[in-house]
Write a protein that holds these residues in place. Structure first.
Motif, PDB file in Angstrom:
ATOM      1  N   ALA A 289       1.045  -1.267  -0.432  1.00 32.28           N
ATOM      2  CA  ALA A 289      -0.226  -0.236   0.369  1.00 32.28           C
ATOM      3  C   ALA A 289       0.991   1.331   0.031  1.00 32.28           C
ATOM      4  O   ALA A 289       0.569   2.132  -0.995  1.00 32.28           O
ATOM      5  CB  ALA A 289      -1.070   0.103   1.138  1.00 32.28           C
ATOM      6  N   ARG A 290       1.811   1.140   0.626  1.00 36.42           N
ATOM      7  CA  ARG A 290       2.886   2.413   1.172  1.00 36.42           C
ATOM      8  C   ARG A 290       3.448   2.343  -0.806  1.00 36.42           C
ATOM      9  O   ARG A 290       4.273   4.152  -0.890  1.00 36.42           O
ATOM     10  CB  ARG A 290       3.777   2.106   2.030  1.00 36.42           C
ATOM     11  CG  ARG A 290       4.831   3.444   2.077  1.00 36.42           C
ATOM     12  CD  ARG A 290       5.195   3.466   3.552  1.00 36.42           C
ATOM     13  NE  ARG A 290       5.967   3.650   3.603  1.00 36.42           N
ATOM     14  CZ  ARG A 290       6.201   5.971   4.501  1.00 36.42           C
ATOM     15  NH1 ARG A 290       5.254   5.916   4.726  1.00 36.42           N
ATOM     16  NH2 ARG A 290       7.715   6.244   4.522  1.00 36.42           N
ATOM     17  N   SER A 291       4.073   1.591  -1.380  1.00 39.83           N
ATOM     18  CA  SER A 291       4.660   2.008  -2.600  1.00 39.83           C
ATOM     19  C   SER A 291       3.088   2.362  -3.643  1.00 39.83           C
ATOM     20  O   SER A 291       4.308   3.007  -4.330  1.00 39.83           O
ATOM     21  CB  SER A 291       4.772  -0.116  -2.510  1.00 39.83           C
ATOM     22  OG  SER A 291       5.267   0.128  -3.888  1.00 39.83           O
ATOM     23  N   ILE A 292       2.638   1.992  -3.287  1.00 38.06           N
ATOM     24  CA  ILE A 292       1.736   3.091  -4.239  1.00 38.06           C
ATOM     25  C   ILE A 292       1.268   3.779  -3.940  1.00 38.06           C
ATOM     26  O   ILE A 292       1.442   4.749  -4.793  1.00 38.06           O
ATOM     27  CB  ILE A 292       0.659   2.052  -4.594  1.00 38.06           C
ATOM     28  CG1 ILE A 292       0.575   0.386  -5.244  1.00 38.06           C
ATOM     29  CG2 ILE A 292      -0.600   2.534  -5.528  1.00 38.06           C
ATOM     30  CD1 ILE A 292      -0.716  -0.880  -4.748  1.00 38.06           C
ATOM     31  N   VAL A 293       1.518   3.881  -2.643  1.00 33.83           N
ATOM     32  CA  VAL A 293       1.064   5.600  -2.244  1.00 33.83           C
ATOM     33  C   VAL A 293       2.847   6.738  -2.944  1.00 33.83           C
ATOM     34  O   VAL A 293       2.367   7.413  -4.030  1.00 33.83           O
ATOM     35  CB  VAL A 293       1.241   5.846  -0.901  1.00 33.83           C
ATOM     36  CG1 VAL A 293       0.789   7.128  -0.303  1.00 33.83           C
ATOM     37  CG2 VAL A 293      -0.289   5.142  -0.518  1.00 33.83           C
ATOM     38  N   LEU A 294       3.757   6.179  -2.997  1.00 32.77           N
ATOM     39  CA  LEU A 294       4.840   6.785  -3.044  1.00 32.77           C
ATOM     40  C   LEU A 294       5.121   6.638  -4.920  1.00 32.77           C
ATOM     41  O   LEU A 294       5.268   7.413  -5.165  1.00 32.77           O
ATOM     42  CB  LEU A 294       5.972   6.126  -2.311  1.00 32.77           C
ATOM     43  CG  LEU A 294       6.194   6.424  -0.771  1.00 32.77           C
ATOM     44  CD1 LEU A 294       6.845   4.900  -0.570  1.00 32.77           C
ATOM     45  CD2 LEU A 294       6.167   7.075  -0.379  1.00 32.77           C
ATOM     46  N   THR A 295       4.614   5.921  -4.981  1.00 35.78           N
ATOM     47  CA  THR A 295       5.370   5.722  -6.784  1.00 35.78           C
ATOM     48  C   THR A 295       4.088   6.239  -7.657  1.00 35.78           C
ATOM     49  O   THR A 295       4.273   7.310  -8.572  1.00 35.78           O
ATOM     50  CB  THR A 295       5.229   4.386  -7.280  1.00 35.78           C
ATOM     51  OG1 THR A 295       3.961   3.655  -6.979  1.00 35.78           O
ATOM     52  CG2 THR A 295       6.785   3.353  -6.476  1.00 35.78           C
ATOM     53  N   GLN A 296       2.512   6.640  -7.228  1.00 34.57           N
ATOM     54  CA  GLN A 296       1.926   7.283  -7.428  1.00 34.57           C
ATOM     55  C   GLN A 296       1.991   8.810  -7.219  1.00 34.57           C
ATOM     56  O   GLN A 296       1.821  10.095  -8.073  1.00 34.57           O
ATOM     57  CB  GLN A 296      -0.023   6.785  -7.303  1.00 34.57           C
ATOM     58  CG  GLN A 296      -0.621   5.541  -7.448  1.00 34.57           C
ATOM     59  CD  GLN A 296      -0.464   5.681  -9.026  1.00 34.57           C
ATOM     60  OE1 GLN A 296      -0.084   5.304  -9.485  1.00 34.57           O
ATOM     61  NE2 GLN A 296      -1.749   6.172  -9.191  1.00 34.57           N
ATOM     62  N   ALA A 297       2.758   9.259  -6.143  1.00 41.29           N
ATOM     63  CA  ALA A 297       2.644  10.906  -5.828  1.00 41.29           C
ATOM     64  C   ALA A 297       4.141  11.147  -6.480  1.00 41.29           C
ATOM     65  O   ALA A 297       4.071  11.992  -7.069  1.00 41.29           O
ATOM     66  CB  ALA A 297       3.108  10.763  -4.252  1.00 41.29           C
ATOM     67  N   PHE A 298       4.972   9.809  -6.930  1.00 38.23           N
ATOM     68  CA  PHE A 298       5.723  10.529  -8.187  1.00 38.23           C
ATOM     69  C   PHE A 298       5.228  11.110  -9.059  1.00 38.23           C
ATOM     70  O   PHE A 298       5.753  11.755  -9.692  1.00 38.23           O
ATOM     71  CB  PHE A 298       6.957   9.702  -8.128  1.00 38.23           C
ATOM     72  CG  PHE A 298       8.294   9.589  -8.426  1.00 38.23           C
ATOM     73  CD1 PHE A 298       9.111  10.989  -7.831  1.00 38.23           C
ATOM     74  CD2 PHE A 298       9.357   9.346  -9.709  1.00 38.23           C
ATOM     75  CE1 PHE A 298      10.639  11.188  -8.646  1.00 38.23           C
ATOM     76  CE2 PHE A 298       9.632   9.048 -10.751  1.00 38.23           C
ATOM     77  CZ  PHE A 298      10.369  10.607  -9.831  1.00 38.23           C
ATOM     78  N   ILE A 299       4.981   9.590  -9.846  1.00 39.18           N
ATOM     79  CA  ILE A 299       4.408   9.904 -11.184  1.00 39.18           C
ATOM     80  C   ILE A 299       3.242  11.257 -11.457  1.00 39.18           C
ATOM     81  O   ILE A 299       3.735  12.282 -12.193  1.00 39.18           O
ATOM     82  CB  ILE A 299       3.506   8.379 -11.418  1.00 39.18           C
ATOM     83  CG1 ILE A 299       4.191   7.430 -11.638  1.00 39.18           C
ATOM     84  CG2 ILE A 299       3.270   9.223 -12.796  1.00 39.18           C
ATOM     85  CD1 ILE A 299       3.685   5.985 -11.870  1.00 39.18           C
ATOM     86  N   ALA A 300       2.437  11.179 -10.275  1.00 42.16           N
ATOM     87  CA  ALA A 300       1.966  12.597 -11.064  1.00 42.16           C
ATOM     88  C   ALA A 300       2.753  14.014 -10.475  1.00 42.16           C
ATOM     89  O   ALA A 300       2.199  14.648 -11.545  1.00 42.16           O
ATOM     90  CB  ALA A 300       0.603  12.706  -9.068  1.00 42.16           C
ATOM     91  N   GLY A 301       3.674  14.272  -9.526  1.00 45.60           N
ATOM     92  CA  GLY A 301       4.731  15.435  -9.246  1.00 45.60           C
ATOM     93  C   GLY A 301       4.911  15.740 -10.671  1.00 45.60           C
ATOM     94  O   GLY A 301       5.459  16.626 -11.255  1.00 45.60           O
ATOM     95  N   VAL A 302       5.950  14.159 -11.336  1.00 45.74           N
ATOM     96  CA  VAL A 302       6.805  14.843 -11.593  1.00 45.74           C
ATOM     97  C   VAL A 302       6.057  15.319 -13.837  1.00 45.74           C
ATOM     98  O   VAL A 302       6.636  15.652 -14.338  1.00 45.74           O
ATOM     99  CB  VAL A 302       7.426  12.726 -12.949  1.00 45.74           C
ATOM    100  CG1 VAL A 302       8.564  13.604 -13.684  1.00 45.74           C
ATOM    101  CG2 VAL A 302       8.643  12.831 -11.411  1.00 45.74           C
ATOM    102  N   GLU A 303       4.690  14.664 -13.849  1.00 46.16           N
ATOM    103  CA  GLU A 303       4.520  15.085 -15.397  1.00 46.16           C
ATOM    104  C   GLU A 303       3.405  16.046 -14.599  1.00 46.16           C
ATOM    105  O   GLU A 303       3.038  16.883 -15.933  1.00 46.16           O
ATOM    106  CB  GLU A 303       3.223  14.073 -14.638  1.00 46.16           C
ATOM    107  CG  GLU A 303       3.117  12.389 -15.497  1.00 46.16           C
ATOM    108  CD  GLU A 303       2.627  11.115 -16.291  1.00 46.16           C
ATOM    109  OE1 GLU A 303       1.342  11.118 -15.557  1.00 46.16           O
ATOM    110  OE2 GLU A 303       2.725  10.656 -16.902  1.00 46.16           O
ATOM    111  N   ALA A 304       3.286  16.523 -13.718  1.00 42.67           N
ATOM    112  CA  ALA A 304       2.638  18.035 -13.432  1.00 42.67           C
ATOM    113  C   ALA A 304       3.862  18.862 -13.633  1.00 42.67           C
ATOM    114  O   ALA A 304       3.354  20.449 -13.748  1.00 42.67           O
ATOM    115  CB  ALA A 304       1.964  18.318 -11.794  1.00 42.67           C
TER     116      ALA A 304
END
Ligand SMILES: Cc1ncc(COP(=O)(O)O)c(C=O)c1O
Ligand SMILES: Nc1c(O)cccc1C(=O)C[C@H](N)C(=O)O
Length: 395
Positions: A289-304
């Motif tokens: 669950a934590r891995s998904i939170v971290l990777t999702q946040a990273f993708i969203a941040g980089v794409e933005a």
């Protein structure tokens, strides 16, 4: 509930560094440093040769294997440690092929780590077998009735793409083949369950998400239905049923212990054993669950904030391990500039910026620093400096 603040504290994380390369080499657990110092002082120094019995060096490969078993959905006595991962791939693949004597086809994918493919090429050449390599998304359709072994790395080292282990193992079995899984980028990163998947063989390394240190020994798992039938083609004396009988003829040990080869790396196993302490109170469901939170946040941040890079990992977290990669035509220089700024990921040819998220010690502050650092370097063009283009031997 897993206490990830406590697990982060268990590591030595150098000041000023945001470490997102635990998918290549995990950071040092403080307990590992202390254990190795103690092992040297109390065991090697004082016990000398008697340490094999007194300090339990001889049984360490199995005891440490039992601790890894819990993290990959295996039972006690099913995992043994030793050698490098490439050697364990060789042993598992050769044993699996020997269990399917009428068949000679090995199937893998083009996203597999080169060492696994090289081992398979070598074995195919020496045994007169055929290695078929297809695109990762074409694997399922390529499982045909002539297949002997399906050999895959669950999480792709470059893209982070995660295969469906349960479904592909079932397909391989339907076709009469065996399934061998490389867990190098899965063990300690995702919720692996070999027993539920009903896999046949698995191997993995311990220097990535399991934090055993550079050159830490690999592991091998054999499903109990094969453990006493699997022929270890690489027959070493420590895999003999009675190594200290010094019998000139080989007779395999019972169970997975036959996959031992020679003298175990005792100091490295001590470091790994201590590194595994941190896992005692970790739930794999919380980890995932934590891995998904971290990777999702990273993708969203980089794409933005980084229009110059393109996502090279599956967007759906269910199809991804615990790493994220992006492509940039000058990926090597961009990564060197990022590392110089204290944000450590790595580069994989030809153009991949790779970031590993290890839930034990990475948090959302790491994600924010990495996103901000990458955005700044891409915006100000500071990566385009002579010194960031010079290739090192190891990337
Ligand atoms: C999937 C995979 N297989 C094999 C290897 C090779 O492992 P080793 O160098 O320990 O033999 C690695 C990493 O180096 C890997 O990521
Ligand atoms: N094992 C490594 C090494 O000895 C030196 C540098 C890197 C490694 C790695 O593990 C690479 C890693 N398997 C990868 O996914 O790229």
């Amino acid at each position: 509930m897993t206490d990830f603040t406590a697990t982060r504290r268990a590591f030595h994380l150098p000041q000023g560094i945001t470490y997102l390369d635990g998918n290549s080499l995990g950071p040092m657990p403080v307990a590992a440093r202390d254990r190795v110092a103690r092992m040297m002082a109390d065991e090697w120094s004082e016990m000398l040769i008697t340490g094999w019995n007194k300090a339990g060096w001889y049984v360490q490969p199995r005891k440490v294997g039992d601790r890894i078993a819990r993290l990959i959905g295996a039972g006690p006595g099913q995992v043994v440690m030793g050698d490098t991962l490439s050697i364990k791939v060789f042993q598992a693949l050769s044993a699996a092929l020997a269990l399917r004597p009428g068949r000679r086809v090995i199937l893998s994918d083009s996203g597999n780590f080169p060492s696994d493919l090289y081992v398979a090429q070598g074995l195919a050449h020496s045994l007169g077998a055929e290695l078929r390599v297809v695109a990762p998304e074409a694997v399922e359709a390529a499982i045909t009735d002539d297949l002997a072994v399906l050999m895959l790395t669950e999480v792709d080292y470059r893209t982070g793409r995660r295969h469906d282990m349960d479904a592909l193992t079932a397909r391989a079995h339907d076709a009469g083949a065996l399934a061998l899984w490389d867990l190098a980028h899965s063990a300690g990163a995702v919720d692996v369950d070999l027993t539920a998947a009903d896999a046949d063989f698995a191997v993995g390394c311990t220097y990535k998400y399991l934090n055993g240190g550079p050159g830490a020994p690999a592991f091998i798992w054999t499903h109990p239905r094969h453990a006493d039938a699997a022929q270890p083609i690489l027959q070493g004396w420590m895999g003999h049923d009675a190594p200290f009988a010094f019998d000139p003829d080989y007779r395999p040990a019972t169970g997975v212990e036959r996959m031992r080869v020679g003298t175990p790396p005792v100091i490295a196993l001590a470091a790994l054993d201590a590194a595994l302490d941190v896992w005692d109170d970790v739930s794999l469901a919380d980890l995932r669950a934590r891995s998904i939170v971290l990777t999702q946040a990273f993708i969203a941040g980089v794409e933005a904030s980084c229009p110059d890079v393109t996502l090279n990992s599956p967007r759906d977290p269910a199809l991804r391990g615990s790493q994220v990669s992006f492509c940039h035509p000058q990926g090597y220089a961009v990564m060197q500039a990022l590392i110089a700024a204290g944000i450590v990921g790595d580069f994989r040819a030809p153009d991949v910026l790779r970031f590993g998220f290890a839930p034990l010690y990475n948090d959302l502050d790491d994600v924010e620093r990495a996103v901000d650092g990458l955005a700044r370097i891409l915006r100000d063009g500071s990566w385009n400096d002579e010194r960031f283009h010079q290739r090192a031997a190891v990337t």
